[in-house]
Design a protein around this motif. Structure first.
Motif, PDB file in Angstrom:
ATOM      1  N   LEU A 174     -52.285  77.059 -22.286  1.00 41.94           N
ATOM      2  CA  LEU A 174     -50.986  76.758 -20.774  1.00 41.94           C
ATOM      3  C   LEU A 174     -51.360  78.616 -20.227  1.00 41.94           C
ATOM      4  N   ALA A 175     -51.006  77.504 -18.789  1.00 43.57           N
ATOM      5  CA  ALA A 175     -51.349  78.279 -17.472  1.00 43.57           C
ATOM      6  C   ALA A 175     -50.478  79.967 -17.515  1.00 43.57           C
ATOM      7  N   GLU A 176     -49.181  80.214 -18.272  1.00 44.06           N
ATOM      8  CA  GLU A 176     -48.385  81.027 -18.236  1.00 44.06           C
ATOM      9  C   GLU A 176     -49.279  81.814 -19.714  1.00 44.06           C
ATOM     10  N   LEU A 188     -54.025  76.687 -13.668  1.00 47.83           N
ATOM     11  CA  LEU A 188     -54.092  77.543 -13.724  1.00 47.83           C
ATOM     12  C   LEU A 188     -54.937  78.409 -12.390  1.00 47.83           C
ATOM     13  N   GLN A 235     -41.876  81.395 -22.573  1.00 46.75           N
ATOM     14  CA  GLN A 235     -41.451  80.214 -21.249  1.00 46.75           C
ATOM     15  C   GLN A 235     -41.876  78.887 -21.448  1.00 46.75           C
ATOM     16  N   SER A 236     -43.070  78.728 -21.761  1.00 41.53           N
ATOM     17  CA  SER A 236     -43.406  77.020 -22.189  1.00 41.53           C
ATOM     18  C   SER A 236     -43.948  76.676 -23.712  1.00 41.53           C
TER      19      SER A 236
END
Lengths: 250, 309
Positions: free
Chosen positions: B69-71, B98, B175-176
């Motif tokens: 995940l990008a976060e 990303l 967050q995700s």
């Protein structure tokens, strides 16, 4: 719950793009413009969330010259409640757009920001992710389904090789892909009503944003043309050509 | 000059698109570092260490990176790449998700879908669905770019392995989170890197008829693709879509069957080396880009083709 939707004014998707003779840029003078199709999907998604009772207010934002107010009115005719026009050049870089949008997000404090995944002119696919980074919000890009519950959004994302479902904590950024919905057409009474909806006009200075150029457009070119092909009369002829002429099959 | 390349993988194997990004990276620097961020991804790191031109593999193996995940990945990329001349990833859904986040955190621009590298700061990229090619020059200290893999040759796999260094994850984020994934399973080559692609359009008429492509694909060892019209009609899943909004492919041989040739589709395949179009409508736009055009009913032409191969 408040939703901010960002929209971009782009060349109409059905118009063929031309480049200027000096190749300095594409030629948009007197070209037909429209709302970027992915942004229309984002507006539709917001309107459906409001119709479902999930959202209470939709604020539509666009960055650009005064002409972007046409697209703001268009979004308000579809169901957005009010508009924010950030006055700037029409061709700002993604990072500058993201910085302006962050300032609007800080001012509006929405629970959700919806954007199209990319604009069909610059094809960057960046602003949503950059805005998420600048706000330190989670991001759910390329959405094909959205469900909001308990302060979270569950989003199906279109990824290479299939679908990925993620859950993000609100406030969050979601960018919309093609299959999320089919945008409606505005009805005449709604178009009339939209003319009376408020649009706030802001400058980068009022938002406290300094714009900076990172990229210079050196030139634009047509892609190299393909050489003219030939018609073949039968499957046998096709296979023979592929074997002996193109040599792409054994 | 250091260039950080983000490896494309599924924790099991290194995707071949990474090899093309490494080729692009070698045009920008001589110290190529390949980041494998994932979970239980030791096999990927091992494969990555055999890519020609890679000086060092950085592997960050942690639960929080299992789904990339990008976060979670972006802070790691910043940690490892903020002093690099360039940070590159494939222009895949992963890379596109990303790198804009990374670029914004570094306060630099991101350059999407690089097709050619003119010099260390000048790049060619498609705009308007590939109908225009823009040459852009970056003044940023770190060039953050996604690479259109079909525009670059793949780096070789070599016997000798480079150093593999373990990196600790930067931070955890809440967050995700990942919920689920559904991936189509296929024994055919990957659409993005196949030597031959056979793609079907609305002309196929139904999901059952779409299997008419199978026999030809089997004979040619081809990947199967589809036009957006075929995907929208529900004949096949969206991951097979070739086009501006789907996959961009440039195989040696592209066979378009029952595809009219909308601009959106052409943008995804017009750089193929040899294009064959089979369509019963002699006016179909696809014939304008085809090297070999056959005006025929696909329901007779496909079995004939399978038999002739």
């Amino acid at each position: 719950m408040k939703i901010v939707v960002a929209v971009k004014r782009t060349l109409d998707a059905y118009v063929k793009v031309r480049i200027r003779q000096d190749r300095s840029n594409v030629d948009l003078a007197s070209a037909k413009m429209a709302m970027n199709p992915f942004c229309e999907i984002a507006v539709e998604a917001a309107v459906r969330l409001k119709e479902a009772g999930v959202a209470t207010e939709i604020v539509v934002v666009s960055v650009g010259s005064d002409k972007v107010q046409e697209q703001l009115r268009g979004a308000m005719a579809l169901g957005a409640d009010r508009g924010v026009h950030v006055q700037a050049d029409d061709e700002l870089e993604s990072l500058n757009i993201a910085k302006l949008l962050r300032a609007v997000v800080e001012k509006e404090q929405p629970s959700l920001v919806l954007l199209g995944k990319q604009a069909i002119d610059s094809d960057n696919n960046q602003v949503g992710q950059m805005l998420a980074a600048l706000c330190n919000y989670p991001q759910a890009t390329f959405a094909s389904r959205i469900a909001i519950a308990d302060g979270q959004a569950t989003v199906a994302r279109e990824v290479d090789g299939g679908e990925q479902v993620v859950k993000v904590t609100l406030p969050a950024i979601i960018t919309t892909d093609l299959r999320l919905n089919e945008p409606r057409y505005a009805k005449l009474p709604e178009i009339m009503k939209a003319k009376k909806k408020p649009v706030e006009v802001l400058t980068p200075a009022q938002l406290g944003v300094t714009l900076r150029q990172h990229l210079k457009l050196v030139e634009v070119n047509d892609p190299p043309p393909r050489k003219a092909g030939v018609r073949v009369g039968s499957v046998q002829e096709l296979v023979a050509k592929l074997k002996n002429e193109a040599k792409v099959i054994a | 000059m250091k260039v950080l390349v983000i490896a494309e993988h599924d924790n099991i194997s290194l995707k071949s698109s990474t090899l093309q990004v490494v080729s692009a990276a070698r045009k920008l620097g001589n110290e190529i570092q390949l980041l494998v961020a994932g979970h239980d991804c030791a096999a990927v790191a091992e494969q990555a260490s055999h890519v020609e031109g890679v000086g060092r593999v950085l592997v960050c193996d942690h639960e929080s990176l299992a789904h990339q995940l990008a976060e979670a990945v972006a802070p790691l990329v910043i940690q490892l790449g903020s002093n690099a001349a360039a940070i590159l990833a494939a222009a895949s859904t992963n890379g596109k998700n990303l790198l804009p986040r990374v670029a914004a955190m570094l306060d630099v621009a991101q350059i999407s879908e690089v097709m050619a590298i003119i010099d260390a700061s000048t790049f060619v990229r498609p705009i308007y669905a590939g109908n225009v090619l823009a040459t852009v020059q970056s003044s940023d200290p770190v060039k953050v770019a996604t690479v259109r893999t079909s525009s670059f040759a793949a780096a070789q796999i070599v016997a000798e392995a480079c150093a593999v260094e373990t990196v600790e994850p930067r931070s955890s984020q809440t967050q995700s989170c990942f919920v689920s994934a559904s991936h189509s399973t296929s024994t055919r080559p990957e659409l993005g890197s196949a030597r031959v692609v056979i793609a079907g359009g609305r002309g196929l008429g139904s999901a059952e008829n779409f299997h008419l492509l199978d026999q030809v694909a089997d004979k040619l060892g081809a990947a199967i693709g589809a036009s957006r019209a075929a995907v929208d009609a529900g004949y096949v899943s969206n991951d097979l879509q070739v086009g501006q909004t789907g996959k961009i492919v440039a195989p040696e041989l592209y066979i378009a069957v029952g595809i009219s040739g909308a601009i959106q589709h052409l943008a995804g395949m017009k750089d193929s080396k040899v294009i064959v179009a089979i369509n019963k409508d002699p006016e179909a736009a696809i014939f304008q880009v085809a090297d070999y055009g056959l005006v025929a009913d696909l329901f007779t032409a496909l079995p004939e083709l399978a038999a002739a191969l």
